[in-house]
Design an enzyme around this catalytic site. Structure first.
Site, short mmCIF file in Angstrom:
data_model
loop_
_atom_site.label_atom_id
_atom_site.label_comp_id
_atom_site.label_asym_id
_atom_site.label_seq_id
_atom_site.Cartn_x
_atom_site.Cartn_y
_atom_site.Cartn_z
N GLU A 9 -17.68 9.97 22.64
CA GLU A 9 -16.37 10.20 22.14
C GLU A 9 -16.06 10.49 20.72
O GLU A 9 -15.21 11.37 20.25
CB GLU A 9 -15.61 9.04 22.67
CG GLU A 9 -13.93 9.32 22.75
CD GLU A 9 -13.77 10.19 24.02
OE1 GLU A 9 -14.66 10.43 24.82
OE2 GLU A 9 -12.65 10.77 24.05
N GLU A 57 0.86 -1.20 -0.06
CA GLU A 57 -0.02 -0.02 -0.13
C GLU A 57 0.91 1.20 0.02
O GLU A 57 0.56 2.41 0.63
CB GLU A 57 -0.91 0.16 1.26
CG GLU A 57 -1.86 -1.42 1.10
CD GLU A 57 -2.84 -1.28 0.24
OE1 GLU A 57 -3.00 -0.47 -0.36
OE2 GLU A 57 -3.71 -2.08 0.68
N HIS A 110 -7.14 -3.41 10.10
CA HIS A 110 -8.13 -4.35 9.76
C HIS A 110 -9.01 -4.51 10.97
O HIS A 110 -9.45 -5.89 11.08
CB HIS A 110 -7.94 -5.69 9.18
CG HIS A 110 -7.10 -5.50 7.70
ND1 HIS A 110 -6.58 -6.68 7.35
CD2 HIS A 110 -6.97 -4.47 6.90
CE1 HIS A 110 -5.90 -6.35 6.11
NE2 HIS A 110 -6.05 -4.98 6.02
N HIS A 122 -12.63 -3.81 3.96
CA HIS A 122 -11.36 -4.16 4.20
C HIS A 122 -10.78 -3.37 5.53
O HIS A 122 -10.18 -4.35 6.26
CB HIS A 122 -10.81 -3.38 3.02
CG HIS A 122 -9.21 -3.61 2.85
ND1 HIS A 122 -8.66 -3.07 1.75
CD2 HIS A 122 -8.28 -3.71 3.93
CE1 HIS A 122 -7.33 -3.47 1.85
NE2 HIS A 122 -7.09 -3.86 3.02
N HIS A 153 -2.97 2.21 8.66
CA HIS A 153 -3.81 0.99 8.17
C HIS A 153 -4.09 0.09 8.73
O HIS A 153 -3.10 -0.82 9.21
CB HIS A 153 -3.49 0.87 6.64
CG HIS A 153 -4.41 -0.18 5.82
ND1 HIS A 153 -5.78 -0.14 5.96
CD2 HIS A 153 -4.12 -1.41 5.36
CE1 HIS A 153 -6.30 -1.27 5.43
NE2 HIS A 153 -5.23 -2.15 4.93
P1 13P Z 1 1.23 -5.41 3.06
O1 13P Z 1 1.61 -6.58 3.97
O2 13P Z 1 1.62 -5.29 1.71
O3 13P Z 1 1.29 -4.16 3.97
O4 13P Z 1 -0.37 -5.46 2.86
C1 13P Z 1 -1.20 -5.79 3.77
C2 13P Z 1 -2.72 -5.00 3.83
O5 13P Z 1 -3.36 -4.88 4.77
C3 13P Z 1 -3.03 -4.75 2.15
O6 13P Z 1 -4.10 -3.80 2.53
ZN ZN Z 2 -5.43 -3.79 4.39
#
Ligand code: 13P
Ligand code: ZN
Length: 273
Positions: A171, A117, A143, A212, A141
């Site tokens: 909050e 990314e 998940h 995602h 980023h």
């Molecule tokens: P990477 O391991 O390449 O950082 O990818 C993980 C990810 O969350 C892709 O959206």
């Molecule tokens: Zn990701």
């Protein structure tokens, strides 16, 4: 002092460990980048022990980031392993003056490349650097399960998701009164996702990636992590309440306005009715 003892490396390692403990990083899920200050570049430079890697094309041109250095997680590296061997899981990347190529300065000692990314991170850095007068330095980023779940339950618009979050915990309007941006389901690591995110980052400091995860930014690790945590907590409450049969009542628009006013932040009024 070794590279791994630099405060920025320690800070990034701690964020990775904390994110792992929250359950936001299955396998290699998630990535982080940090844009170094001039002083931090010099502190890192004198600790480098290897020659720089070859210049590699980025595939995009970002002259506004020319000459900047970024600390990043490696692609395919597991967050739970970052504290065990930061030299393997992390990397320090230098951009050339034209901002169209990068080279490795440290890390990835067992091979590999920066996060898939990277284009999204750099485009977002470019946009947030401009939007914050240079203050924004961290892109994170992850998940988190509840924010992902929310993208199956709510309409996929900035307004619907932002309002659902604000309605779920007091909050939320305090920490992200500007709301969050939302992009549709796109291929991870794609330029399409990178460009769509950076369009949203012009207006928001966090962007939800449908089905995602979440992309959060901030001036330091604590702020970016705190934003991720607060968005995810509000999403968790929303999903818990939905699971329990739905809300009997929720935080009203009037209450959201009062909360924002009470802590002196500007709520994005067009998201309220
Ligand atoms: P990477 O391991 O390449 O950082 O990818 C993980 C990810 O969350 C892709 O959206
Ligand atoms: Zn990701």
């Amino acid at each position: 002092m070794k590279m791994t003892e630099l405060p920025i490396v320690e800070g990034l390692v701690r964020l990775c460990a904390d994110g792992w403990q929250q359950g936001w990083h299955e396998r290699n899920g998630g990535n982080v980048t940090y844009r170094l200050t001039r002083e931090e570049i010099e502190a890192a430079r004198i600790r480098l022990t290897r020659l720089p890697g070859e210049w590699k094309a980025l595939g995009i041109s970002l002259p506004e980031l020319g000459g900047e250095w970024f600390l990043a997680t490696g692609s395919g590296k597991f967050f739970r392993n970052v504290p065990l061997c930061p030299e393997d899981a992390l990397c320090l990347v230098e951009l050339n003056e034209a901002g169209d190529s990068w080279r490795l300065r440290w890390g990835l000692c067992n091979g590999g490349k920066p996060t898939s990314e990277l284009a999204a991170h750099l485009l977002n850095h470019s946009v947030r650097k401009a939007a914050t007068g240079g203050a924004c330095r961290v892109m994170y980023h992850a998940h988190p399960a509840h924010i992902v779940a929310l993208t199956f339950l709510e309409e996929l618009t900035d307004k619907a998701i932002s309002r659902a979050l604000w309605q779920s915990e007091t909050e939320a309007p305090m920490v992200f009164p500007g709301g969050v941006g939302v992009v549709g389901c796109m291929v991870p690591g794609s330029m399409e996702l990178a460009r769509a995110s950076s369009e949203k980052m012009k207006e928001y400091d966090a962007v939800v990636w449908a089905h995602h995860g979440l992309f959060a930014s901030g001036p330091d690790f604590d702020t970016a992590f705190g934003l991720m945590h607060t968005v995810e907590k509000a999403a968790q409450v929303r999903v818990l309440v939905t699971n329990a049969g739905g809300a009997r009542q929720q935080i009203t628009d009037e209450e959201i306005r009062a909360i924002a006013e009470g802590c002196g932040v500007q709520i994005r009024e067009e998201f309220l009715l």
